[in-house]
Every structure is written in structure tokens, then in C-alpha cells.
Design a protein around this motif. Structure first.
Motif, mmCIF file in Angstrom:
data_model
loop_
_atom_site.group_PDB
_atom_site.id
_atom_site.type_symbol
_atom_site.label_atom_id
_atom_site.label_comp_id
_atom_site.label_asym_id
_atom_site.label_seq_id
_atom_site.Cartn_x
_atom_site.Cartn_y
_atom_site.Cartn_z
ATOM 1 N N VAL A 92 8.025 -2.370 -1.695
ATOM 2 C CA VAL A 92 7.700 -3.499 -0.770
ATOM 3 C C VAL A 92 6.510 -3.190 -0.147
ATOM 4 C CG1 VAL A 92 8.018 -4.856 1.289
ATOM 5 C CG2 VAL A 92 9.770 -4.372 -0.230
ATOM 6 N N VAL A 93 6.191 -1.815 0.536
ATOM 7 C CA VAL A 93 4.992 -1.636 1.114
ATOM 8 C C VAL A 93 3.985 -1.383 0.212
ATOM 9 C CG1 VAL A 93 5.561 1.007 1.240
ATOM 10 C CG2 VAL A 93 3.964 0.016 3.180
ATOM 11 N N ASP A 94 4.156 -0.495 -0.882
ATOM 12 C CA ASP A 94 2.950 -0.399 -1.881
ATOM 13 C C ASP A 94 2.578 -1.665 -2.423
ATOM 14 O OD1 ASP A 94 3.220 2.427 -1.430
ATOM 15 O OD2 ASP A 94 4.415 2.584 -3.114
ATOM 16 N N TYR A 95 3.365 -2.662 -2.443
ATOM 17 C CA TYR A 95 3.088 -3.957 -3.295
ATOM 18 C C TYR A 95 2.140 -4.740 -2.147
ATOM 19 C CZ TYR A 95 2.988 -8.833 -4.416
ATOM 20 O OH TYR A 95 2.812 -10.242 -4.782
ATOM 21 N N ALA A 100 -3.073 -6.399 -0.061
ATOM 22 C CA ALA A 100 -4.246 -6.347 0.861
ATOM 23 C C ALA A 100 -5.762 -5.935 0.275
ATOM 24 C CB ALA A 100 -3.716 -5.299 2.018
ATOM 25 N N GLN A 101 -5.463 -5.100 -0.629
ATOM 26 C CA GLN A 101 -6.987 -4.545 -1.228
ATOM 27 C C GLN A 101 -7.395 -5.542 -2.114
ATOM 28 O OE1 GLN A 101 -5.057 -0.961 -2.907
ATOM 29 N NE2 GLN A 101 -5.595 0.288 -1.048
ATOM 30 N N ARG A 113 -2.009 -4.883 9.453
ATOM 31 C CA ARG A 113 -1.585 -6.000 8.831
ATOM 32 C C ARG A 113 -0.153 -6.114 8.174
ATOM 33 N NH1 ARG A 113 -2.354 -10.953 10.676
ATOM 34 N NH2 ARG A 113 -2.001 -11.836 8.652
ATOM 35 N N ILE A 114 0.103 -5.075 7.532
ATOM 36 C CA ILE A 114 1.229 -4.779 6.798
ATOM 37 C C ILE A 114 2.226 -4.631 7.682
ATOM 38 C CG2 ILE A 114 2.637 -2.936 5.342
ATOM 39 C CD1 ILE A 114 -0.056 -2.681 3.816
ATOM 40 N N GLN A 115 2.144 -3.996 8.670
ATOM 41 C CA GLN A 115 3.237 -3.802 9.870
ATOM 42 C C GLN A 115 3.683 -5.083 10.421
ATOM 43 O OE1 GLN A 115 5.038 -0.816 10.408
ATOM 44 N NE2 GLN A 115 6.417 -2.463 11.485
ATOM 45 N N GLU A 116 2.480 -5.824 10.764
ATOM 46 C CA GLU A 116 2.675 -7.167 11.265
ATOM 47 C C GLU A 116 3.621 -8.185 10.467
ATOM 48 O OE1 GLU A 116 -0.012 -10.722 13.284
ATOM 49 O OE2 GLU A 116 -0.983 -8.822 12.721
ATOM 50 N N MET A 117 3.165 -8.212 9.210
ATOM 51 C CA MET A 117 3.961 -9.066 8.148
ATOM 52 C C MET A 117 5.266 -8.537 7.991
ATOM 53 S SD MET A 117 2.051 -11.317 7.527
ATOM 54 C CE MET A 117 1.451 -11.425 9.289
ATOM 55 N N MET A 118 5.472 -6.801 8.037
ATOM 56 C CA MET A 118 7.019 -6.814 8.076
ATOM 57 C C MET A 118 7.582 -7.091 8.982
ATOM 58 S SD MET A 118 7.608 -4.069 5.401
ATOM 59 C CE MET A 118 6.710 -2.890 4.358
ATOM 60 N N GLY A 143 7.042 -12.395 -0.823
ATOM 61 C CA GLY A 143 6.196 -13.259 -1.230
ATOM 62 C C GLY A 143 5.524 -13.813 -0.205
ATOM 63 N N LEU A 144 5.997 -14.515 0.777
ATOM 64 C CA LEU A 144 5.566 -15.028 2.001
ATOM 65 C C LEU A 144 4.619 -13.934 2.849
ATOM 66 C CD1 LEU A 144 5.409 -17.684 3.647
ATOM 67 C CD2 LEU A 144 7.434 -16.966 4.868
ATOM 68 N N ALA A 145 5.133 -12.858 2.887
ATOM 69 C CA ALA A 145 4.250 -11.688 3.722
ATOM 70 C C ALA A 145 2.939 -11.664 2.938
ATOM 71 C CB ALA A 145 5.152 -10.495 3.561
ATOM 72 N N GLN A 146 3.048 -11.756 1.419
ATOM 73 C CA GLN A 146 1.799 -11.655 0.929
ATOM 74 C C GLN A 146 0.781 -12.712 0.886
ATOM 75 O OE1 GLN A 146 -0.507 -13.291 -2.155
ATOM 76 N NE2 GLN A 146 1.668 -13.818 -2.339
ATOM 77 N N ALA A 147 1.365 -13.764 1.074
ATOM 78 C CA ALA A 147 0.603 -15.001 1.223
ATOM 79 C C ALA A 147 0.041 -14.926 2.674
ATOM 80 C CB ALA A 147 1.432 -16.411 1.201
ATOM 81 N N LEU A 148 0.698 -14.322 3.555
ATOM 82 C CA LEU A 148 0.028 -14.531 5.072
ATOM 83 C C LEU A 148 -0.787 -13.337 5.526
ATOM 84 C CD1 LEU A 148 3.467 -15.358 7.041
ATOM 85 C CD2 LEU A 148 1.305 -16.631 6.884
#
Length: 321
Positions: A92-95, A100-101, A113-118, A143-148
Motif C-alpha cells: 500500500v505505502v509503495d503504491y 504521489a510521484q 500526504r501519504i500518512q494523512e491519507m493513511m 483507490g480513494l486514497a490515491q484519488a485524494l
């Protein structure tokens, strides 16, 4: 700025999947985009995200035209497709780091941002698991975390609660409502109750065309006409209650369901008093007289249910159940 669609049209051969669709959305609005299967919802969303090229018409997102500035449009959008495309062999974290990149989140902000979405999507305990090992519900959260992740001003979510359990649905609903205070959010769903509880405004599409646009209350008033009543009557076995109720001047239709009657009034009529007097005059005991509020489901069915063809009626009459 939000979204403006102008005569968006998509034609496949001789079929118009989307037929001159026009609407506007403003920032801070959550719009529910509804329609039966095959109505054109996903096609319209894919055109807005520059995934599909319209046959004609156009749209702007945050002021950028989908034809002239597709890359800039994509940067304004967080998109969750109906079938969430994920790299299932990644953690999950690598994806999320890769996402993000790809979305040009500044390197200094990626970890935050990753921690916030987690935290927002409840993914902390799953952060090091392979996505392929997660349940459908948790994959949907990824998928929702990726979108945000890149904090886009526009969110387009196609069936965002698919595969979620009731608790997760409530959490995602509250998240969408909170996000919708500052962003433009467009979502489609077949869970009409969730749309009713989440969205400020409803857009209904049928056979590629917009057939309704407004709040749930506005749509109920516009399309469902007058009062609806649930009536239960204790009458002699030989009493013709159905015809008596149907004969009342202010009653448009009567339907018998599970031992009670559902009455639809003529527009702007209120037949409760007439029902009461009818029962009193005939010596029947009126055991229930309850007003019924039309739901979004009632409006949806009224607008999208195909009328029965003469051939179907003939078949039904010839072969009654």
C-alpha cells in the motif's frame, strides 16, 4: 470554479451513449450522478477526465478545457474509476508513493500526504501489506486514497462505496461530505440512500440524456406529484374497498400491498379527510392512515423505468401470473 459541461456527446456507431449533456457544478458542491446500467454515467465521467474523446461538445474543469488543455485538466482531478486499477503486487505505502510521484506531489510533502491519507482512509494497519492481499473494501480505500493524495480541487468518483461493508460506507460517506465542503465532488452510485444522504444535488441520466437535476426535495416535488398515503381498513369480507378508495375524487391511484393500501393523490390534493369520511360513512374501521414521503428511489424509478410496451401488456394479459 468547478465543472461546466456543454452538449457533451459520445457516439458509438449508431448509438448515442451520451446525448448532448450539459450541466454546471461549483466548488463546495457534492453532486450525485445517477442512472440505470447503460445510461451513460461512466462514459460521461470518462470524457470529463479526458480518458475518452467526446464526439462533440466540450467541458471545462477549473477553467481548463478538456480539448485544449487535457494535461492541465487531469492535474485538477482526483479520479476513482468503477473498477479500481491497482498494482496488486505492490505494498500500500509503495503504491501511494508511486502515485504521489506520478501526480507531481513535491518530494518534501510526499511522506506527510501519504500518512494523512493513511489516517483519513483507515489504511494504517495495512500500510505494508500487498494490495492483492487486501479485501475488496480495503482495495477501494487504497483507490480513494490515491484519488485524494495530490489534494485535487475536483473529485470524480465512480461507485466509490462498491465492496464496502456498512461501517466503511458510513466512514466514506462522511469523508466525502467533509471533502465536499472545499472541493467539487461528482460521484455515481447505485446505493440511492447513500446518494440521498451524501449529495447536495442529484443529476439523473437516462438513455444518454439528463432527465432531472436538483436536490432530492426538489425532485420529489417536481416528479412525484401529490400526497401518498398508507391506508389499512378493517371491513367486511365482501366490501369492495379497492374500488371505493379508487373512486375518491382526489385519489389518482390505489395499490394493494401486504394487507394495506398505498394511495397516490392527484397533484396538490390531500385525500386523507375523504378517506376518513368514506370509512365512517360505510362503518369500516380505519386502522391506519399514514402519510408516505417519496424517496429518491421513487423518483429514480419514475424517471428511468421503461414503460410497458403494448406487446408486453398483451403477453401479460394472455399469460397472467
Amino acid at each position: 470554479m468547478g465543472i461546466t459541461a456543454s452538449n457533451l456527446t459520445k457516439v458509438y456507431g449508431t448509438q448515442k451513449a451520451v446525448d448532448h449533456v450539459s450541466f454546471e457544478m461549483s466548488t463546495g458542491e457534492v453532486l450525485g450522478f445517477l442512472g440505470p446500467n447503460g445510461a451513460g454515467k461512466t462514459t460521461a465521467m470518462r470524457m470529463l477526465t479526458c480518458f475518452l474523446e467526446p464526439t462533440s461538445g466540450t467541458a471545462t474543469l477549473e477553467g481548463y478545457d478538456i480539448h485544449n488543455h487535457p494535461r492541465k485538466v487531469r492535474r485538477q482531478i482526483g479520479y476513482l474509476p468503477e473498477d479500481t486499477p491497482l498494482y496488486t503486487d505492490m505494498s500500500v505505502v509503495d503504491y501511494l508513493r508511486l502515485s504521489a510521484q506520478l501526480q507531481s506531489v513535491p518530494e518534501s510533502r510526499i511522506d506527510g500526504r501519504i500518512q494523512e491519507m493513511m489516517d483519513v482512509c483507515g489504511l494504517g494497519p495495512e500500510r505494508h501489506k500487498r494490495i492483492g492481499e487486501l479485501s475488496k473494501g480495503f482495495q477501494q480505500r487504497v483507490g480513494l486514497a490515491q484519488a485524494l493524495l495530490h489534494d485535487p480541487p475536483v473529485l470524480i468518483l465512480d461507485e466509490p462505496t462498491t465492496g464496502l461493508d456498512p461501517n466503511q460506507i458510513v466512514e466514506i460517506r462522511e469523508l466525502i461530505k467533509e471533502v465536499g465542503k472545499e472541493k467539487t465532488v461528482m460521484l455515481s452510485s447505485h446505493i440511492l440512500k447513500e446518494v440521498e444522504m451524501t449529495c447536495d444535488r442529484i443529476l439523473i441520466i437516462d438513455q444518454g440524456q439528463i432527465v432531472a437535476d436538483g436536490s432530492t426535495e426538489e425532485l420529489r416535488n417536481q416528479f412525484m406529484g401529490g400526497t401518498r398515503l398508507r391506508v389499512q381498513v378493517d371491513a367486511p369480507a365482501d366490501a369492495d374497498v379497492d374500488d371505493a378508495l379508487d373512486g375518491l375524487e382526489e385519489v389518482a391511484s390505489v395499490q394493494r400491498t401486504n394487507g394495506h393500501y398505498e394511495l397516490s393523490a392527484a397533484r396538490d390534493a390531500s385525500p386523507a379527510a375523504d378517506v376518513f369520511h368514506l370509512c365512517a360513512d360505510r362503518g369500516w374501521v380505519l386502522t391506519e392512515l399514514t402519510p408516505l414521503e417519496s424517496s429518491l428511489e421513487d423518483v429514480f424509478r419514475e424517471l428511468t423505468e421503461a414503460p410497458e410496451s403494448p406487446a408486453e401488456r398483451d403477453t401479460t394479459e394472455a399469460n397472467p401470473a
